[in-house]
Design a protein around this motif. Sequence first.
Motif, mmCIF file in Angstrom:
data_model
loop_
_atom_site.group_PDB
_atom_site.id
_atom_site.type_symbol
_atom_site.label_atom_id
_atom_site.label_comp_id
_atom_site.label_asym_id
_atom_site.label_seq_id
_atom_site.Cartn_x
_atom_site.Cartn_y
_atom_site.Cartn_z
ATOM 1 N N ALA A 142 -3.502 16.594 12.789
ATOM 2 C CA ALA A 142 -2.045 16.444 12.842
ATOM 3 C C ALA A 142 -1.269 17.435 11.966
ATOM 4 N N PRO A 143 -1.744 17.787 10.765
ATOM 5 C CA PRO A 143 -0.930 18.670 9.906
ATOM 6 C C PRO A 143 -0.679 20.039 10.537
ATOM 7 N N ILE A 144 0.512 20.586 10.263
ATOM 8 C CA ILE A 144 0.874 21.884 10.850
ATOM 9 C C ILE A 144 1.133 22.928 9.750
ATOM 10 N N ARG A 145 1.182 24.196 10.206
ATOM 11 C CA ARG A 145 1.321 25.304 9.255
ATOM 12 C C ARG A 145 2.628 25.259 8.469
ATOM 13 N N VAL A 162 -1.927 22.161 -1.966
ATOM 14 C CA VAL A 162 -1.447 21.927 -0.596
ATOM 15 C C VAL A 162 -2.313 20.876 0.096
ATOM 16 N N LEU A 163 -3.631 21.097 0.082
ATOM 17 C CA LEU A 163 -4.498 20.242 0.908
ATOM 18 C C LEU A 163 -4.751 18.867 0.289
ATOM 19 N N ALA A 164 -4.804 18.801 -1.049
ATOM 20 C CA ALA A 164 -5.109 17.506 -1.671
ATOM 21 C C ALA A 164 -3.867 16.638 -1.811
ATOM 22 N N ARG A 165 -2.762 17.217 -2.301
ATOM 23 C CA ARG A 165 -1.630 16.360 -2.654
ATOM 24 C C ARG A 165 -0.446 16.465 -1.684
ATOM 25 N N ARG A 166 -0.091 17.699 -1.209
ATOM 26 C CA ARG A 166 1.087 17.802 -0.338
ATOM 27 C C ARG A 166 0.770 17.279 1.066
ATOM 28 N N ILE A 167 -0.428 17.597 1.595
ATOM 29 C CA ILE A 167 -0.737 17.261 2.995
ATOM 30 C C ILE A 167 -1.755 16.122 3.091
ATOM 31 N N GLY A 168 -2.658 16.012 2.133
ATOM 32 C CA GLY A 168 -3.616 14.909 2.112
ATOM 33 C C GLY A 168 -4.874 15.127 2.928
ATOM 34 N N LEU A 217 4.136 13.561 9.911
ATOM 35 C CA LEU A 217 5.270 14.119 9.170
ATOM 36 C C LEU A 217 6.237 13.016 8.723
ATOM 37 N N ALA A 218 6.453 12.039 9.590
ATOM 38 C CA ALA A 218 7.368 10.947 9.224
ATOM 39 C C ALA A 218 6.825 10.184 8.021
ATOM 40 N N LYS A 219 5.493 9.998 7.994
ATOM 41 C CA LYS A 219 4.907 9.245 6.873
ATOM 42 C C LYS A 219 4.899 10.060 5.592
ATOM 43 N N LYS A 220 4.739 11.365 5.691
ATOM 44 C CA LYS A 220 4.656 12.177 4.471
ATOM 45 C C LYS A 220 6.037 12.500 3.889
ATOM 46 N N TYR A 221 7.025 12.749 4.785
ATOM 47 C CA TYR A 221 8.331 13.235 4.295
ATOM 48 C C TYR A 221 9.487 12.304 4.636
ATOM 49 N N GLN A 256 0.864 -1.172 0.000
ATOM 50 C CA GLN A 256 0.000 0.000 0.000
ATOM 51 C C GLN A 256 0.903 1.226 0.000
ATOM 52 N N PHE A 257 0.466 2.318 -0.624
ATOM 53 C CA PHE A 257 1.344 3.495 -0.677
ATOM 54 C C PHE A 257 0.540 4.776 -0.740
ATOM 55 N N ASP A 258 1.282 5.880 -0.517
ATOM 56 C CA ASP A 258 0.690 7.215 -0.600
ATOM 57 C C ASP A 258 1.000 7.723 -2.006
ATOM 58 N N ASP A 259 -0.008 7.634 -2.900
ATOM 59 C CA ASP A 259 0.279 7.896 -4.315
ATOM 60 C C ASP A 259 0.741 9.321 -4.597
ATOM 61 N N ALA A 260 0.056 10.314 -4.002
ATOM 62 C CA ALA A 260 0.430 11.707 -4.280
ATOM 63 C C ALA A 260 1.851 11.989 -3.795
#
Length: 562
Positions: free
Chosen positions: A467-470, A488-494, A437-441, A168-172
């Motif tokens: 969880a997401p921060i500014r 930002v909201l759809a692809r960078r942060i989800g 953050l660990a999962k996204k970056y 399973q993966f985070d496609d964006a």
Amino acid sequence: MKTRKEALEHIADSEFDVCVIGGGASGAGCGLDAQLRGLKTVVIEAGDFAAGSSTASTKMVHGGVRYLQEAVNDLDINQYHLVEHALRERLTMLRNAPHLTRTVEFLVPCFSNFEKVYYGLGMKMYDWIAGKSSLLPSRLLTREEALFRMPNLQAENLVGAVAYADGQFDDARYDLALIESFTRAGGEALNYARVTAFTKSHSGKLASATVVDQATPGTFLIRARAFVNATGPFSDVVRQLASPSATPRMHPSKGVHIMLPLDGFPDKDALLVPKTEDGRVIFAIPWNGRLLVGTTDTGYAPGEEMVVKSDEVEYLLRQLNPYLNSPLTSDQVVSGIAGVRPLVAAPGVADTKKLIRDDEVEFDEVSGLISILGGKWTTHRLMGEETIDKVQDYLGGSRAPSSTSEHLLAGALDYKPDYWQTLKTDFAISAPTAQHLAKKYGTEAPVVLELTRSDRSMALPLIDGAAPIRAQVVYALRQEMARTIEDVLARRIGLQLFDWRLAIQAAPAVAALLGRELGWSPEEELRNLQEYVVKVNRMITSAGQRPEPVPPAVRKLTLERS
Ligand SMILES: Cc1cc2nc3c(=O)[nH]c(=O)nc-3n(C[C@H](O)[C@H](O)[C@H](O)COP(=O)(O)OP(=O)(O)OC[C@H]3O[C@@H](n4cnc5c(N)ncnc54)[C@H](O)[C@@H]3O)c2cc1C
């Protein structure tokens, strides 16, 4: 990644070895492969990176158990090869970006001993084809084991389940990690830039592309020795820009997913619904604290709005609910996503469900355009390798070998599953934010968090309790070429896929930060905000729900500006 302005200065009116058109999975995969082989490469994307099919997938890194079933039922060797290649690539994709991927066990519920034997043998064959790339061996579960692992499973007449593993993966974010890795290797990438025409040399070969900059209006040329068409479902448009008489090859189909609360479902195990009313399978998969249910496979009408419709919500729930103790209802849907599959047409096959998800590298002898058609996310790396092999043949000289199979993507180096704890300690942030953050970056997260050292407001959540921060918004803009609230909201942060309504609530904070960085006027900020709220509310109402009220901050700004 460079800022968009810097990238534009390097790309406009410049010369490259390879120009890749399209910044989805295929284009990003081709770009990285070409650049790592030493070819000076540019990737040009008409919208945002990953905004096409590449963010609308089921987010599975898989060989495809349905394709295996069809390979066996129809004795179809092409389907078999697709499964075989995809199973090999599955492991590579997981290994090269461990922060964006994980192994999940799928349970196939069985309501007779015949089903247990049938599905059990099928999954053993899946294991066998995977061979050394196997993630976990499949196994039979008793009725009690199945219900223990998935308590919401329909218990009546259940005799057990077959458990098998897939990725399973985070496609964006995977797409963004490919683009980031590509630019680090020296490649140039630009979003919001559409190729609209080609010029040709005396020999009739493509020499340059005309690019319309959609963000800071203008037009420029890119000269290249080779052009790769990686435009997914709409590949025919670029094929016909190169050769107007090219026969259409694509037969796109629409697929949607819905998101529901994970309540009552495990965080690690997924459900495979083995039979749908239209003879397919669907999945219910835990994904970042939600349950992702999909997908549909229906005809795509050119120009059709890419939203989830209420009848598609009903269809998915109608397939899933017979397998559950407590049925899910349409008013529980928190978000959804619709996309178009880039399927290659086959003679005599009208039903998109029957089209093989294989890829094809097409070489147009007349113009020299190399198109990568069809395929799956799981095989994007192999598709990139095959395409750039073709590019090198076209350019002449010796072939440098592909090195993408061993190339860790940005954020993967030294990543471990408990890496989030380091972030939590080093930057004094909450556990949910550190995990997010660990999962996204991955191990790039400290670069995001460094922004909080000089300005503590950057550590504030985008909306209370989430969880997401500014800092992620500023990072998205400075380092990941985001331009809009949706980027930002759809692809960078989800957040948009996590919850439409939360995304609307977070939009004013995102708009304020983007506006400050991009120098939006107050009128522009308000207009962008209103457009975003209208767009997401359109998604909500199309899925059959009441719209989210306009956030107070937007109402206040509207009053101030009127
Ligand atoms: C519903 C659904 C579920 C799926 N599930 C899975 C799954 O679980 N696992 C899996 O492996 N695969 C899955 N897939 C398949 C996978 O998502 C696609 O194969 C893959 O994303 C295609 O990537 P792409 O880059 O070819 O296309 P896209 O992502 O669509 O990228 C093409 C890009 O080209 C750009 N473009 C178009 N024209 C131009 C132009 N003129 N100039 C510049 N840029 C241009 C577009 O803006 C677009 O961003 C699924 C697909 C769908 C639709």
